[in-house]
Design a protein around this motif. Sequence first.
Motif, PDB file in Angstrom:
ATOM      1  N   VAL A 114     -57.220  46.368  21.051  1.00  0.00           N
ATOM      2  CA  VAL A 114     -56.776  47.747  21.281  1.00  0.00           C
ATOM      3  C   VAL A 114     -55.269  47.820  21.495  1.00  0.00           C
ATOM      4  CG1 VAL A 114     -56.925  49.730  22.849  1.00  0.00           C
ATOM      5  CG2 VAL A 114     -59.001  48.480  22.211  1.00  0.00           C
ATOM      6  N   TYR A 115     -54.714  46.889  22.270  1.00  0.00           N
ATOM      7  CA  TYR A 115     -53.331  47.028  22.733  1.00  0.00           C
ATOM      8  C   TYR A 115     -52.329  46.071  22.077  1.00  0.00           C
ATOM      9  CZ  TYR A 115     -55.482  49.790  26.451  1.00  0.00           C
ATOM     10  OH  TYR A 115     -56.183  50.739  27.153  1.00  0.00           O
ATOM     11  N   CYS A 116     -52.809  45.073  21.367  1.00  0.00           N
ATOM     12  CA  CYS A 116     -51.905  44.058  20.807  1.00  0.00           C
ATOM     13  C   CYS A 116     -52.044  43.988  19.288  1.00  0.00           C
ATOM     14  CB  CYS A 116     -52.198  42.681  21.399  1.00  0.00           C
ATOM     15  SG  CYS A 116     -52.063  42.599  23.187  1.00  0.00           S
ATOM     16  N   GLU A 117     -51.018  43.472  18.663  1.00  0.00           N
ATOM     17  CA  GLU A 117     -51.069  43.177  17.233  1.00  0.00           C
ATOM     18  C   GLU A 117     -50.909  41.677  17.040  1.00  0.00           C
ATOM     19  OE1 GLU A 117     -49.068  45.790  14.313  1.00  0.00           O
ATOM     20  OE2 GLU A 117     -48.280  46.853  16.074  1.00  0.00           O
ATOM     21  N   LEU A 118     -51.441  41.177  15.924  1.00  0.00           N
ATOM     22  CA  LEU A 118     -51.382  39.748  15.657  1.00  0.00           C
ATOM     23  C   LEU A 118     -50.650  39.426  14.363  1.00  0.00           C
ATOM     24  CD1 LEU A 118     -52.180  36.893  16.499  1.00  0.00           C
ATOM     25  CD2 LEU A 118     -54.382  37.231  15.371  1.00  0.00           C
ATOM     26  N   ASN A 119     -51.004  40.084  13.277  1.00  0.00           N
ATOM     27  CA  ASN A 119     -50.466  39.716  11.964  1.00  0.00           C
ATOM     28  C   ASN A 119     -49.235  40.545  11.617  1.00  0.00           C
ATOM     29  OD1 ASN A 119     -52.588  37.814  11.456  1.00  0.00           O
ATOM     30  ND2 ASN A 119     -53.942  39.550  11.080  1.00  0.00           N
ATOM     31  N   THR A 120     -48.236  39.868  11.074  1.00  0.00           N
ATOM     32  CA  THR A 120     -46.964  40.521  10.761  1.00  0.00           C
ATOM     33  C   THR A 120     -46.752  40.731   9.268  1.00  0.00           C
ATOM     34  OG1 THR A 120     -45.690  38.469  10.537  1.00  0.00           O
ATOM     35  CG2 THR A 120     -45.971  39.348  12.764  1.00  0.00           C
ATOM     36  N   LEU A 121     -47.461  39.967   8.437  1.00  0.00           N
ATOM     37  CA  LEU A 121     -47.272  40.007   6.989  1.00  0.00           C
ATOM     38  C   LEU A 121     -48.617  40.082   6.285  1.00  0.00           C
ATOM     39  CD1 LEU A 121     -44.734  37.039   6.515  1.00  0.00           C
ATOM     40  CD2 LEU A 121     -44.157  39.454   6.782  1.00  0.00           C
TER      41      LEU A 121
END
Length: 351
Positions: free
Chosen positions: A55-62
């Motif tokens: 819900v609150y975080c992101e993991l992948n950038t590309l």
Amino acid sequence: MLKGLTLRELKDFFSAVGEKRFRGEQVFEWIYGHMVQSFDEMANIPKYLRKKMNVYCELNTLKLLNKQESPTTGTTKYIFETNDGHKIESVVIPDPKRTTLCISTQIGCPLDCQFCATGLMGYKRNLSAGEIFDQYLLASKDYTRSPITNIVYMGMGEPLLNFQNTLKSLQIFAEEKTRGISLKKITVSTAGIAPKIVELADSGIKVKLALSLHSLFEETRSKIMPITRKYSITENLEAVRYYAKQTGTRITFEYVLLKDINDREDDFHALVRLCKSLPCKLNVIPFNSIAHMFPQGIAGELRPSSKIRLDEFVRKLREKDITVTVRYTQGDDIAAACGQLAYKLEQKSNA
């Protein structure tokens, strides 16, 4: 964005949100050791915490947008798209002894080196440490011919102008829990940002350093590499000597051979004097023309030295007991020279 945080930063993050610090160590291992691409894959993280991270975080950038593989060399160029829609490149270069991944540190490049296609893109922004690492993650998962054994920070952009994110990514690679790559197998290439070379030497991160040299004459180098007007050859050579002494590593000099510009007898003798003065090796690179991209000014006038001249130049250097490698271009058929394919796709997306 959790990817790009160092081990200490992840521990601090989880502590700050009321979790045990060891959760940061667990998540670090999942991101950089197991190289998972979703929080749900983190098996030893409690379900409630995985749900919160979703819900609150992101993991992948590309995300992988495109790839082209040379049928003759196996060289594979990857085009990745950032979360804000920009295109960057990475290239996997196979060799009998190693498989090297060339990664980018910026979107475009501000340096305007006249022989480089990336400069035609202009400069958009720095890549985050997470975006730098994700190139390794995604290329490793896709390239199945052989494991990636070496990394060169030699793609789009100038690593030392994105110093903090470059250093953070190296700190991530330095951790024992990170998968697959030793710092001894990583090379950072720079066009010559002398103060940052010294700062990298003092950082405690011991990687190999490559200086894009291309001429030992200030006037000539300034024409093809405008950054020379800010950081002179003298300053940069002092910095790389300091780097070699501090880290105990051998410096690599990159040298794109250009007809009637840096392939003269004076250039040869200057290179011999330099290479005799410190532990180093020399990569001589045949110029990969960017004429088809219609550059203006001196960039449009550059031509490769003839094969005969290149062979003679290299032979004479070797006769002086200088370690020389000729880095023949791999992947002409897939626009593998730095910036070419990303430039085309970026132009299309902006049309």
